[in-house]
Design an enzyme around this catalytic site. Sequence first.
Site, mmCIF file in Angstrom:
data_model
loop_
_atom_site.group_PDB
_atom_site.id
_atom_site.type_symbol
_atom_site.label_atom_id
_atom_site.label_comp_id
_atom_site.label_asym_id
_atom_site.label_seq_id
_atom_site.Cartn_x
_atom_site.Cartn_y
_atom_site.Cartn_z
ATOM 1 C CB CYS A 154 -15.196 26.316 90.660
ATOM 2 S SG CYS A 154 -15.319 24.686 91.435
ATOM 3 C CG ASP B 158 -18.254 17.276 92.836
ATOM 4 O OD1 ASP B 158 -18.592 18.190 93.612
ATOM 5 O OD2 ASP B 158 -17.135 17.213 92.299
ATOM 6 C CG ASN B 159 -20.519 19.881 90.574
ATOM 7 O OD1 ASN B 159 -19.930 20.786 91.178
ATOM 8 N ND2 ASN B 159 -19.940 19.180 89.617
HETATM 9 N N1 MTE Z 1 -13.565 17.563 83.394
HETATM 10 C C1 MTE Z 1 -12.792 16.508 83.682
HETATM 11 N N2 MTE Z 1 -12.628 15.589 82.720
HETATM 12 N N3 MTE Z 1 -12.193 16.367 84.885
HETATM 13 C C2 MTE Z 1 -12.358 17.297 85.888
HETATM 14 O O1 MTE Z 1 -11.767 17.146 86.970
HETATM 15 N N4 MTE Z 1 -13.498 19.361 86.564
HETATM 16 C C3 MTE Z 1 -14.737 20.107 86.361
HETATM 17 C C4 MTE Z 1 -14.826 20.605 84.935
HETATM 18 N N5 MTE Z 1 -14.534 19.582 84.010
HETATM 19 C C5 MTE Z 1 -13.208 18.397 85.621
HETATM 20 C C6 MTE Z 1 -13.765 18.505 84.325
HETATM 21 C C7 MTE Z 1 -14.910 21.235 87.244
HETATM 22 S S1 MTE Z 1 -15.522 20.886 88.799
HETATM 23 C C8 MTE Z 1 -14.754 22.521 86.827
HETATM 24 S S2 MTE Z 1 -15.135 23.808 87.860
HETATM 25 C C9 MTE Z 1 -14.232 22.826 85.499
HETATM 26 O O2 MTE Z 1 -13.899 21.659 84.774
HETATM 27 C C10 MTE Z 1 -12.988 23.673 85.626
HETATM 28 O O3 MTE Z 1 -12.465 23.966 84.367
HETATM 29 P P1 MTE Z 1 -11.014 24.604 84.302
HETATM 30 O O4 MTE Z 1 -10.091 23.750 85.127
HETATM 31 O O5 MTE Z 1 -10.656 24.659 82.865
HETATM 32 O O6 MTE Z 1 -11.134 25.980 84.891
#
Ligand code: MTE
Length: 903
Positions: free
Chosen positions: A163, A295-296
């Site tokens: 993350c 974000d990000n």
């Molecule tokens: N995809 C969806 N659809 N919704 C989410 O909230 N979070 C993202 C990503 N993909 C997210 C997502 C984020 S910020 C991260 S760091 C990773 O998924 C985390 O993956 P994990 O929960 O399988 O570790």
Amino acid sequence: MVKELPIRKDSVRLDLPPTPPLTSESSSDEVDASSASSFTDTPNPPKVDFPLPPPTTIPTQVLKEDSKTPDGWLARDPRLIRLTGVHPFNVEAPLSALYDEGFLTSPELFYVRNHGHVPRVEDHEIPDWEFTVEGMVEQPLKLTLRELIEEYEQHTYPVTLVCAGNRRKEQNIVRKTKGFSWGAAGVSTALWTGAILGDVLRKAKPLRGAKYVCMEGADKLPNGFYGTSVKLNWALDPNRGMMLAHRMNGDVLRPDHGKPLRVIIPGQIGGRSVKWLKKLIVTAEPSDNWYHIYDNRVLPTMVSPEESAAKKEWWTDERYAIYDLSTNSAIAYPAHDEKVSLTSDDSTKTYNVRGYAYGGGGRRVTRVEVSLDKGVTWILSDIDYAEDRYRDAVPQNLYGGAVDFGWREASFCWCFWNVKIPVADLAKAQDVLVRAMDESMNLQPRDMYWSVLGMMNNPWYRIVVKNEGGVLQFEHPTQPALMPGGWMERVKKAGGDLTNGFWGEQTGGEIATKPVLEEIKEVKMTKDGVNRMITLEELRAHDKEDEPWFVVRNEVYDGTAFLEGHPGGASSIINAAALDSTDEFMAIHSENAKAMMPSYHIGTLDDAAIAALASGDAVETADAPPRPIFLDPKNWRKSILHAKKVISHDTRIFTFKLDYDDQALGLPTGQHLMIRLRDPVTREAIIRSYTPLSETSKRGYLDVLIKVYFDTPGYAGGKMTKALDSIPVGHPLDLKGPIGKFEYLGQGRYTLNGVPNFSPDPTSLVPSVAPLKTLYMICGGSGITPIFQVLRAVLTNPSDHVRCVVIDGNRLVTDILCREELDGYARDYANRCELLYLLTQPADDWTGLRGRIAAPLLKERAAREKHAGGEAMVLVCGPEPMEKTVREALFEGGWKAEEIIFF
Ligand code: MTE
């Protein structure tokens, strides 16, 4: 060549229960797994000398924390540390537990980052899960997961996800960012099986001019579905290894990790690896999804939360979007609080200091160095690149996908490093530091780069060594979430300046010189000797007006005796009856109010009741019928910041969106609503009451006029107004109400604590007992807003004959809020509205009143003697000192308590 290897379609077994994953049995994470032959298709199974997944146990128990949330159907591992309260689910494993699992992480300990609820997909629905490839493509596609598996080559390889907020707690301690507090375990590795993203995109034939692939998940969030994008040429490049994955460590994806289909973007921040994939959209521009934009990103360090909220351009500048991970490392052992006893034979003993490191964009970590003297000299560690053992393996089928990437140079996984340090040297050291470098010589920096979202934190990881009477004790920088502990918190509390380049210490190891801050003592709210345990049934039985019980921090209070005296009106207690009101109570009440609580304390909730109350928020299902009225006095309702209009340097009109355009707000005239925002870091609720500026009859939206109290030297500013000012349009927040003891019904009729000032005649609405004839309205600064709401209701109602006298005090003429509207009312309803402005710092040409609102003015302009009993009333709203002065002056002038309403 992998093509010669038949990939067993049946091993995917979509319509069967999940294949038990192959796990390593021994304590080591590597096995000579000839026993794995059933998963390989070569006639003579090759020796498997790569790590296989650690033993896994699929959680079967829905945890009590989850039971009342939208994820209340999902069983999870209780070892995970929750970083954002109960919901949404954002968790990391304890660092030692994560490291102990070895190179591959079990799905139940793999970190989770969910922006909202988890879409529910049953096993039998997996094969028919559909997703589309659309946008700038010649051949749009709609594929089921079954087709993705049957029609595309399947591959299996390990990828580490991280993350972007990994290690953010360290940043939050230096200065709060907008993000919540990850420790150093926001990173995990799994073997992913799926189709290559580029293969699918090629089939759809991207058109000339296409440059990005946007991805969208099935999780509907306040700002739309989660989505982001990566560059199309990356997605088409086999060296980038982007995958559409449906298996994790050989098993179908777990719900939290994207069941049944997700994207895996190796080498980049986890935020790009979209879970629950529904759409791939090929575009000429980067994604315009809210979560891609807000974000990000690593904004420049000088961009403050206020600045970032004021200018959207900061967010749309692609230069600040993050894709590749930065080089990073952390120490797993010695663990936080681990102790090592010193003995006489320490001259020969060593301690194996060890941890993880990763690079970004497929770049290999080429060295990991450890220092025992604050970075003056460094010791080179040994590094184990477990990923290379898959790379070097004979091509073979594993979990229904080919392990065959000997041709690819990229490093997509973390590596584990270790260095044996003589215990005697550790005993002499004050700290242990680690830093990694990648093949492009990107070296972790000594100093932190703070930015508003708190992402990509990667300074040297430092643990402190304390020698306590012959026992070495180690202290990591932080502990995740709100967990106390770590040298950063300790040094900060002691007044150390964490940005001084020496971790808040002076070079001699002493803490820098700022004065020690006194700990704030909490007010005791329980009564000694009260030890009754209260069940949920008992609590629920007191969901009544005549005996309302409510809960604060799991303690139960009986509000009956305070129904009459409560300044917010009896309704605020009744609305909290049988509910957990911790957030509202703690946010709104003064220390004095908290000190009164022991008198109402009657017991403590039992564990079952605590679990049942774990989430006080109303859980709305997607198919729930639309609610005709938005406000709900018992439940927080989600709203979205729809627009922000800047009125002056410190005044804004915020527009909030209700559930749908035609929905009524449900706020009686004279009453208020509460707005709740969560502190993004601590998750602590900030709650304040406001009165909308818009008509209470307005549908679909409401406008709130707010004066922002900024920080000034020596003054901390307003927590809520600053927070509101810094959130971007589209941000979710919660509303609840109505609250307030006063309701204006028109034509001089009102209710106070539900008691009308007229005898209600069931056949007629004409008041039979002295209706109001005059309303005095006294306010200061933004206290005009509740006053304004009543004033407008009185004046704009042609059958209302009440006369209003408004006395509005401010500092400067520019501080007068709603002046245009007020002047308009004074002009248009001159016979019913007298308007007096009073300034403490007027310009020379000011012709209005000067000075503060005080007794002489009130005696003259709001004289009690002019009115018979019940014919006049005073409404007051302003800063605390002003209200105090007004209260004293009014009492002196003969007004009775029940004739004065303080909003
Ligand atoms: N995809 C969806 N659809 N919704 C989410 O909230 N979070 C993202 C990503 N993909 C997210 C997502 C984020 S910020 C991260 S760091 C990773 O998924 C985390 O993956 P994990 O929960 O399988 O570790």
